[in-house]
Design a protein around this motif. Structure first.
Motif, short mmCIF file in Angstrom:
data_model
loop_
_atom_site.label_atom_id
_atom_site.label_comp_id
_atom_site.label_asym_id
_atom_site.label_seq_id
_atom_site.Cartn_x
_atom_site.Cartn_y
_atom_site.Cartn_z
N GLU A 44 74.05 62.13 130.18
CA GLU A 44 74.37 61.13 131.18
C GLU A 44 74.16 59.72 130.62
OE1 GLU A 44 75.77 59.61 134.66
OE2 GLU A 44 75.78 61.70 134.00
N TYR A 79 76.95 58.91 128.27
CA TYR A 79 78.17 58.58 129.01
C TYR A 79 78.11 57.14 129.53
CZ TYR A 79 81.45 58.49 132.91
OH TYR A 79 82.45 58.14 133.77
N LEU A 106 85.30 61.65 128.94
CA LEU A 106 83.90 61.43 128.57
C LEU A 106 82.96 62.06 129.59
CD1 LEU A 106 84.20 57.70 127.43
CD2 LEU A 106 83.86 59.70 125.96
N GLN A 107 83.29 61.93 130.88
CA GLN A 107 82.43 62.48 131.92
C GLN A 107 82.47 63.99 131.94
OE1 GLN A 107 83.24 61.10 135.95
NE2 GLN A 107 81.04 60.91 136.31
N LYS A 126 82.38 65.82 129.50
CA LYS A 126 81.59 66.28 128.36
C LYS A 126 82.43 67.06 127.35
CE LYS A 126 77.78 66.71 131.63
NZ LYS A 126 76.88 67.64 132.32
#
Length: 491
Positions: A4, A7, A86-87, A89
């Motif tokens: 997190e 990110y 990106l979020q 993963k």
């Protein structure tokens, strides 16, 4: 590192870079305005550092944007797909390290050209949606690329098999016995094996084994034969002997959660195949077989049955050995399936070594060439028997020729279904020098296409449909030539 946090750093860096570029500011210029060093700003934009609140306030002030907008994780529409990637993963799921790529390399590329990378990612997402590309399909594609990059030969696993055989007194000069592997699983690794454990679960007819890790119980289907059982035992030994903890618990697999499960499943399967068909043995057998002056389907079948009654296990092993030992590095592996009385064929598994050899799976529901030996023999299979044939396949479009060996069987796990396994080797001087029977005049040579829709062969006796794609191409070419003529006429 907390994903997190990673990110948040990446998103902040992308937004800072985007705003700076919109203001026509260089890093040097922003450094002058903010009194923050150029090197530190560079690390921020690349997602390596996240500034403290006082520095964020300074940046917001000099860039004339609200503080809240700068720290928000919301990206504008131009960069939104990047944020989704990106979020999600996905960078953590892609096995970058297998190909010698560091995650930081990709971050640098994204930060240096976010708009272009965003367009590329958007294209990939659209392609994936159009072809219904699942997470599992993506992982399997990555695995195939990994296999192909290593010519599908893994010395460390080969060595592990030989070390295991020595440690557990398995004689690799003899056919591996299912009972020996079962004893090792029970005595050494504490397994409980229920050979008819899946009998009462009628909706699991396609599942051959289920492993329960908590109790180390292996449940088997009553439908599997000795060879299949030996392979399953070999995989279970591999998981334990190679210490592959992130694993799948069913065979065949149902769903992959992580790429490590895909990779470990492959490594366990490779170990099992190398145990059942040891490299020294198959190399000796292949050398003798290649010395034969005439092709013999029966001798080829005998070579398969010496180790297993599963052609797929044997052909898969060929894809390990032929590129490494014999240097046949231009080859393809295919598995076709079809249902009795149906003129439709599914390419359900493929592998290409060195380059993308024809044919390849298509996702646009075109019809595979009926002239392929791998497709033709599916119509002539006998129960409980391996049917093997050979063919020289000539692709007139690209002037490539392959010697293709194919073995078919009735599907042992699905009533009324058939499967064929094929290996194709690109004809070359090297191949001719090592395989004597290639001069055998009895081997049939055929011109073949890839799909009927794209096949240039005229008067094909087994054509399923017209060459519609070629007709479209010809029509478009004619229009293009006419436009050129008009341009010339009025120039």
């Amino acid at each position: 590192m907390n994903i997190e946090e990673e990110y948040i750093r990446l998103i902040f860096g992308l937004k800072l870079r985007q705003i700076r570029m919109e203001k026509n500011l260089s890093l040097f210029g922003l450094s002058k305005l903010s009194n923050i060093s150029k090197s530190y700003l560079n690390e921020i934009e690349k997602g390596k550092k996240y500034p403290k609140t006082d520095k964020i306030a300074i940046l917001a002030n000099v860039l004339e944007v609200p503080y809240d907008n700068l720290v928000s994780l919301k990206l504008d529409k131009n960069l939104a797909p990047l944020g989704e990637i990106l979020q999600s993963k996905i960078l953590k799921e892609v096995p970058l390290e297998l190909f010698g790529i560091q995650e930081s390399d990709l971050i640098d590329i994204i930060s240096n050209a976010p708009a272009k990378v965003n367009a590329f990612i958007s294209t990939l997402i659209e392609i994936a949606q159009n072809y219904n590309l699942s997470r599992e399909s993506f992982f399997l594609a990555a695995l195939r690329s990994y296999q192909e990059a290593h010519n599908n030969y893994f010395e460390d696993i080969e060595d592990s098999v030989e070390k295991f055989a020595k440690a557990y007194q398995i004689n690799l000069q003899e056919k591996i016995k299912c009972d020996d592997l079962e004893e090792i699983l029970i005595e050494e690794f504490g397994y409980t094996i229920l050979k008819k454990g899946l009998n009462k679960y009628s909706n699991l007819s396609d599942i051959r084994s289920v492993f329960i890790p908590k109790s180390k119980t292996l449940l088997l289907s009553k439908t599997i034969g000795e060879s299949q059982k030996t392979f399953i035992y070999g995989k279970e030994i591999a998981y334990n002997y190679l210490n592959l903890t992130d694993r799948l618990y069913t065979f065949p697999w149902i769903k992959f959660q992580r790429f490590d499960q895909v990779l470990n499943n492959f490594m366990a399967s490779y170990f099992a195949g190398a145990l059942i068909i040891p490299r020294k043995n198959i190399v000796e057998d292949l050398k003798l077989f290649f010395d034969e002056p005439k092709w013999s389907s029966s001798k080829f079948n005998d070579m398969i049955l010496k180790y297993t009654d599963s052609p797929e296990t044997f052909y898969t092993r060929l894809t390990n050995i032929l590129p490494k030992v014999f240097h046949f590095k231009n080859l393809f592996f295919l598995r076709f399936t079809n249902k009795d009385q149906e003129n439709r064929y599914k390419l359900s598994k493929e592998l290409h070594i060195t380059q993308q050899q024809p044919p390849t799976a298509n996702e646009i529901h075109e019809h595979y060439c009926r002239r392929w030996v791998s497709v033709a023999l599916l119509n002539f299979l006998e129960k409980s028997k391996i049917t093997t044939d050979i063919q020289i396949s000539n692709y007139p479009d690209n002037h490539l020729k392959y010697i293709v060996i194919s073995s078919g069987t009735k599907d042992p796990f699905k009533e009324g279904y058939n499967r064929s396994i094929s290996i194709g080797l690109l004809l070359s001087p090297l191949l001719n020098s090592k395989i004597n029977f290639l001069t055998d005049n009895s081997i049939i040579s055929k011109e073949v296409g890839v799909t009927c829709e794209r096949c240039p062969i005229k008067d094909c006796e087994v054509r399923f449909c017209e060459a519609t794609e070629l007709e479209k191409q010809a029509e478009n070419k004619a229009i293009e030539n006419m436009v050129k003529q008009i341009q010339n006429d009025y120039s």
